[in-house]
Design an enzyme around this catalytic site. Sequence first.
Site, PDB file in Angstrom:
ATOM      1  N   GLY A  14       0.783  -1.231   0.000  1.00 25.57           N
ATOM      2  CA  GLY A  14       0.000   0.000   0.000  1.00 25.57           C
ATOM      3  C   GLY A  14       0.815   1.281   0.000  1.00 25.57           C
ATOM      4  N   SER A  15       2.041   1.228  -0.527  1.00 21.23           N
ATOM      5  CA  SER A  15       2.821   2.479  -0.532  1.00 21.23           C
ATOM      6  C   SER A  15       2.255   3.486  -1.546  1.00 21.23           C
ATOM      7  CB  SER A  15       4.307   2.213  -0.781  1.00 21.23           C
ATOM      8  OG  SER A  15       4.528   1.689  -2.061  1.00 21.23           O
ATOM      9  N   ASN A  16       1.686   2.986  -2.649  1.00 18.41           N
ATOM     10  CA  ASN A  16       1.019   3.919  -3.572  1.00 18.41           C
ATOM     11  C   ASN A  16      -0.221   4.521  -2.920  1.00 18.41           C
ATOM     12  OD1 ASN A  16       2.237   4.133  -6.404  1.00 18.41           O
ATOM     13  ND2 ASN A  16       2.368   1.931  -6.020  1.00 18.41           N
ATOM     14  N   LEU A  94      -8.201  -9.753 -10.314  1.00 21.30           N
ATOM     15  CA  LEU A  94      -8.995  -9.115 -11.363  1.00 21.30           C
ATOM     16  C   LEU A  94     -10.329  -8.694 -10.775  1.00 21.30           C
ATOM     17  CD1 LEU A  94      -8.496 -11.503 -14.425  1.00 21.30           C
ATOM     18  CD2 LEU A  94      -7.551  -9.208 -14.112  1.00 21.30           C
ATOM     19  N   ASN A 109      -5.279   1.501 -13.311  1.00 22.88           N
ATOM     20  CA  ASN A 109      -4.306   0.570 -12.741  1.00 22.88           C
ATOM     21  C   ASN A 109      -2.908   1.133 -12.999  1.00 22.88           C
ATOM     22  OD1 ASN A 109      -3.332  -1.837 -11.525  1.00 22.88           O
ATOM     23  ND2 ASN A 109      -2.893  -2.667 -13.560  1.00 22.88           N
ATOM     24  N   HIS A 111       1.187   0.040 -13.437  1.00 23.05           N
ATOM     25  CA  HIS A 111       2.053  -1.101 -13.750  1.00 23.05           C
ATOM     26  C   HIS A 111       3.502  -0.620 -13.708  1.00 23.05           C
ATOM     27  CE1 HIS A 111       3.056  -4.980 -15.519  1.00 23.05           C
ATOM     28  NE2 HIS A 111       3.918  -4.334 -16.299  1.00 23.05           N
ATOM     29  N   ASP A 152      -3.491  -6.153 -16.998  1.00 24.03           N
ATOM     30  CA  ASP A 152      -2.653  -5.166 -17.705  1.00 24.03           C
ATOM     31  C   ASP A 152      -3.191  -4.830 -19.093  1.00 24.03           C
ATOM     32  OD1 ASP A 152      -0.987  -5.181 -15.500  1.00 24.03           O
ATOM     33  OD2 ASP A 152       0.249  -6.793 -16.311  1.00 24.03           O
TER      34      ASP A 152
HETATM   35  C1  GRF Z   1       3.733  -1.487  -7.386  1.00 24.19           C
HETATM   36  O1  GRF Z   1       4.977  -1.666  -8.000  1.00 24.19           O
HETATM   37  C2  GRF Z   1       2.634  -1.558  -8.404  1.00 24.19           C
HETATM   38  O2  GRF Z   1       2.967  -1.028  -9.636  1.00 24.19           O
HETATM   39  C3  GRF Z   1       2.463  -3.031  -8.551  1.00 24.19           C
HETATM   40  O3  GRF Z   1       2.594  -3.533  -7.238  1.00 24.19           O
HETATM   41  C4  GRF Z   1       3.409  -2.642  -6.464  1.00 24.19           C
HETATM   42  C5  GRF Z   1       2.573  -2.238  -5.288  1.00 24.19           C
HETATM   43  O4  GRF Z   1       3.228  -1.482  -4.369  1.00 24.19           O
HETATM   44  N1  GRF Z   1       1.273  -3.363  -9.275  1.00 24.19           N
HETATM   45  P1  GRF Z   1       2.425  -0.873  -3.140  1.00 24.19           P
HETATM   46  O5  GRF Z   1       1.467  -1.929  -2.609  1.00 24.19           O
HETATM   47  O6  GRF Z   1       1.693   0.335  -3.620  1.00 24.19           O
HETATM   48  O7  GRF Z   1       3.483  -0.561  -2.121  1.00 24.19           O
END
Ligand code: GRF
Length: 202
Positions: A14-16, A94, A109, A111, A152
Site C-alpha cells: 500500500g505504498s502507492n 482481477l 491501474n 504497472h 494489464d
Molecule cells: C507497485 O509496484 C505496483 O505497480 C504493482 O505492485 C506494487 C505495489 O506497491 N502493481 P504498493 O502496494 O503500492 O506498495
Amino acid sequence: MAVLRLGVLSSHGGSNLQAIIDACKEGRLHARCCVVISNNSGSMALQRAKNEGVPNYHLSGKTHLSSQQLDQAIRDTLEKHRVNLVVLAGYMKLLGPLTVSHYQGRILNIHPGLLPRFGGKGMHGDKVHKAVLASGDGVTGVTIHLADEAYDHGPIIAQTQVPVFKDDSVESLRGRVLKREHEFYVETLQRIAEGDIELSGL
Ligand code: GRF
C-alpha cells in the site's frame, strides 16, 4: 467536474495508497480517498487506511464464497462510499464484470513497467523488473492505464520513463520505479482532477 472520490484497492504494502492519501492531505491532489478495499486481511494497505481513518474493508474469496458475490460486494462497497474513480494500486486480483461494467472507463491501474512490454498474467512486481534487466533495455518506466477484466489490459492514459543503470539489481530498480510510481500516480490523478486528462465516464 465533480470532486474525485477515490476507492483504492490494494493487496499488500500500500505504498502507492499512502502516497495518494498524503497528497490529498497536503492539498497536492484535489481528491478524497473515500474507501480502501483489500483482498488480504493482513495487508499493510488496510493498516494504512486504519491509521488514516479511511473506511476499509477486507473483501476476498474468504469473505464471499462465490466470485459473483464478491464482485457484487466490491461494487456495492464502492457505491456505498460514492466512489467515482476506482484506483487499483498493487491489487493482485482481477475485478469482476459487475464492478467493471458499473465503473466502465473509471478504473485505473498502475504497472511498474512500460506496457505493452512486460505485462499480462503473471507479470507483476519483481518479475517485471527481472525481465527488464534480462532484456538489456536502458529504460523502463511506469504505466497508468484504464483497467478491465484482463490483466494489464485497457487503454494507456499516461506513461513515464525511468532509467535502468548497468549495475542495477532487482532491488535497486524496484526502488527507483516505485518512487516514480508514487509521484506519477498522484500527478496523473491530479491531471484527471483538473480535466487535463478526460475520462469519458467521469
Ligand atoms: C507497485 O509496484 C505496483 O505497480 C504493482 O505492485 C506494487 C505495489 O506497491 N502493481 P504498493 O502496494 O503500492 O506498495
